[in-house]
Scaffold this motif. Structure first.
Motif, PDB file in Angstrom:
ATOM      1  N   LEU A  87       0.847  -1.207   0.087  1.00  0.00           N
ATOM      2  CA  LEU A  87      -0.113  -0.070   0.036  1.00  0.00           C
ATOM      3  C   LEU A  87       0.831   1.548  -0.110  1.00  0.00           C
ATOM      4  O   LEU A  87       0.579   2.117  -0.840  1.00  0.00           O
ATOM      5  CB  LEU A  87      -0.840   0.130   1.214  1.00  0.00           C
ATOM      6  CG  LEU A  87      -1.979   0.920   1.331  1.00  0.00           C
ATOM      7  CD1 LEU A  87      -3.152   0.984   0.270  1.00  0.00           C
ATOM      8  CD2 LEU A  87      -2.355   1.484   2.735  1.00  0.00           C
ATOM      9  N   ALA A  88       1.658   1.383   0.799  1.00  0.00           N
ATOM     10  CA  ALA A  88       2.470   2.558   1.161  1.00  0.00           C
ATOM     11  C   ALA A  88       3.420   2.819   0.086  1.00  0.00           C
ATOM     12  O   ALA A  88       3.675   3.638  -0.667  1.00  0.00           O
ATOM     13  CB  ALA A  88       3.317   2.766   2.562  1.00  0.00           C
ATOM     14  N   ALA A  89       4.088   1.653  -0.375  1.00  0.00           N
ATOM     15  CA  ALA A  89       4.889   1.675  -1.570  1.00  0.00           C
ATOM     16  C   ALA A  89       4.417   2.044  -2.826  1.00  0.00           C
ATOM     17  O   ALA A  89       4.952   2.962  -3.734  1.00  0.00           O
ATOM     18  CB  ALA A  89       5.618   0.221  -1.967  1.00  0.00           C
ATOM     19  N   HIS A  90       2.973   1.818  -3.193  1.00  0.00           N
ATOM     20  CA  HIS A  90       2.298   2.472  -4.257  1.00  0.00           C
ATOM     21  C   HIS A  90       2.102   3.700  -4.216  1.00  0.00           C
ATOM     22  O   HIS A  90       2.563   4.618  -5.179  1.00  0.00           O
ATOM     23  CB  HIS A  90       1.020   1.651  -4.701  1.00  0.00           C
ATOM     24  CG  HIS A  90       1.252   0.214  -5.112  1.00  0.00           C
ATOM     25  ND1 HIS A  90       1.897   0.036  -6.100  1.00  0.00           N
ATOM     26  CD2 HIS A  90       0.872  -0.913  -4.553  1.00  0.00           C
ATOM     27  CE1 HIS A  90       1.949  -1.389  -6.499  1.00  0.00           C
ATOM     28  NE2 HIS A  90       1.341  -1.842  -5.323  1.00  0.00           N
ATOM     29  N   ALA A  91       1.857   4.215  -2.892  1.00  0.00           N
ATOM     30  CA  ALA A  91       1.366   5.619  -2.750  1.00  0.00           C
ATOM     31  C   ALA A  91       2.621   6.605  -2.809  1.00  0.00           C
ATOM     32  O   ALA A  91       2.486   7.645  -3.498  1.00  0.00           O
ATOM     33  CB  ALA A  91       0.683   5.846  -1.366  1.00  0.00           C
ATOM     34  N   GLU A  92       3.843   6.037  -2.344  1.00  0.00           N
ATOM     35  CA  GLU A  92       4.960   6.645  -2.543  1.00  0.00           C
ATOM     36  C   GLU A  92       5.632   6.612  -3.875  1.00  0.00           C
ATOM     37  O   GLU A  92       5.939   7.611  -4.335  1.00  0.00           O
ATOM     38  CB  GLU A  92       5.916   5.903  -1.575  1.00  0.00           C
ATOM     39  CG  GLU A  92       5.661   6.512   0.043  1.00  0.00           C
ATOM     40  CD  GLU A  92       6.714   5.358   0.932  1.00  0.00           C
ATOM     41  OE1 GLU A  92       7.680   4.846   0.283  1.00  0.00           O
ATOM     42  OE2 GLU A  92       6.294   5.388   2.088  1.00  0.00           O
ATOM     43  N   ALA A  93       5.530   5.582  -4.663  1.00  0.00           N
ATOM     44  CA  ALA A  93       5.853   5.707  -5.998  1.00  0.00           C
ATOM     45  C   ALA A  93       5.075   6.703  -6.931  1.00  0.00           C
ATOM     46  O   ALA A  93       5.743   7.220  -7.653  1.00  0.00           O
ATOM     47  CB  ALA A  93       5.742   4.317  -6.591  1.00  0.00           C
ATOM     48  N   ILE A  94       3.736   6.792  -6.543  1.00  0.00           N
ATOM     49  CA  ILE A  94       3.057   7.679  -7.357  1.00  0.00           C
ATOM     50  C   ILE A  94       3.142   9.164  -6.926  1.00  0.00           C
ATOM     51  O   ILE A  94       3.521  10.168  -7.763  1.00  0.00           O
ATOM     52  CB  ILE A  94       1.316   7.513  -7.015  1.00  0.00           C
ATOM     53  CG1 ILE A  94       0.790   6.066  -7.496  1.00  0.00           C
ATOM     54  CG2 ILE A  94       0.416   8.597  -7.384  1.00  0.00           C
ATOM     55  CD1 ILE A  94      -0.479   5.614  -7.240  1.00  0.00           C
TER      56      ILE A  94
END
Lengths: 145, 145
Positions: B60-67
């Motif tokens: 979850l956090a890894a996607h939000a950070e990548a975005i």
């Protein structure tokens, strides 16, 4: 836990679903890991353009950090043993080797992101070739399109 | 500055290139921003699958950070006023509006990444819809494929 998820979990228990049951669809799992692998393709291509000085270096660290984050996503996305997409069955038959390679990829790209942030482009040359040696895994574990 | 780039810059000066000259190719600039926009598509799709509980929430956090990282890349990638690809000329004709929207996108996705890290999935629902309202800009500034 969300109410909706609680209901789903309760239903699975009522239906007598065992511990190996998954609430997740195989197709979704395959689509999901493909979203991640395409992200890696795109961000690696973008970083490559910067390294080749085709593009100004402003986003250098942002690309390296996005690649490191996505490498961690990738590792997780292959954990469900769901064959299909471009993955060969060998991924799960040789899981120890595959996951060791993915772990190494995650570690090396994280180190590369630190180099990008702290030392800049010229210092990344050797490390970038080693960290982003995608072909090594693809040759063994990926079906050609 | 790298020696190679210094040579290029010196050559441009010798050739009498003015301040608007760029050492970068238009095609590369267009390809580059497309790599970034495809990254956004892929990571948003992946995050969407997590939000819809189609996929376990580990990343979850890894996607939000990548975005959030990619939103910052996007802002930078449109600065060169090079028309083409799927971008309408309106991007640069209405640069004040376009860049304000892109800045807002970068800020909102950064806040979303903080929520993802600190509060988790259930807390993200309202924010994710607002931060990832891609269609608003696409309808105005993107040519349909």
């Amino acid at each position: 836990m969300q109410p909706a998820r609680l209901v789903v979990m309760s239903m699975l228990v009522l239906l007598g679903a065992g511990s190996t049951a998954s609430a997740f669809e195989d197709k979704d799992i395959i689509d999901y890991r493909e979203h991640i692998m395409v992200t890696l393709d795109e961000q690696t291509a973008a970083l490559g353009m910067l390294m080749a000085t085709q593009i100004p270096p402003d986003n250098l660290a942002a690309h390296a950090e996005a690649i490191a984050l996505t490498a961690k996503q990738a590792l997780k996305s292959f954990e469900p043993k769901v064959q299909g997409g471009e993955s060969k069955p060998l991924v799960w038959e040789q899981w120890a080797d595959f996951s060791e390679r993915m772990n190494s990829f995650a570690k090396k790209t994280e180190a590369l992101a630190v180099t990008a942030r702290t030392k800049g482009q010229d210092a990344m040359m050797t490390e970038v070739v080693d960290a982003l040696s995608c072909k090594g895994c693809h040759d063994v574990y990926r079906n050609k399109k």
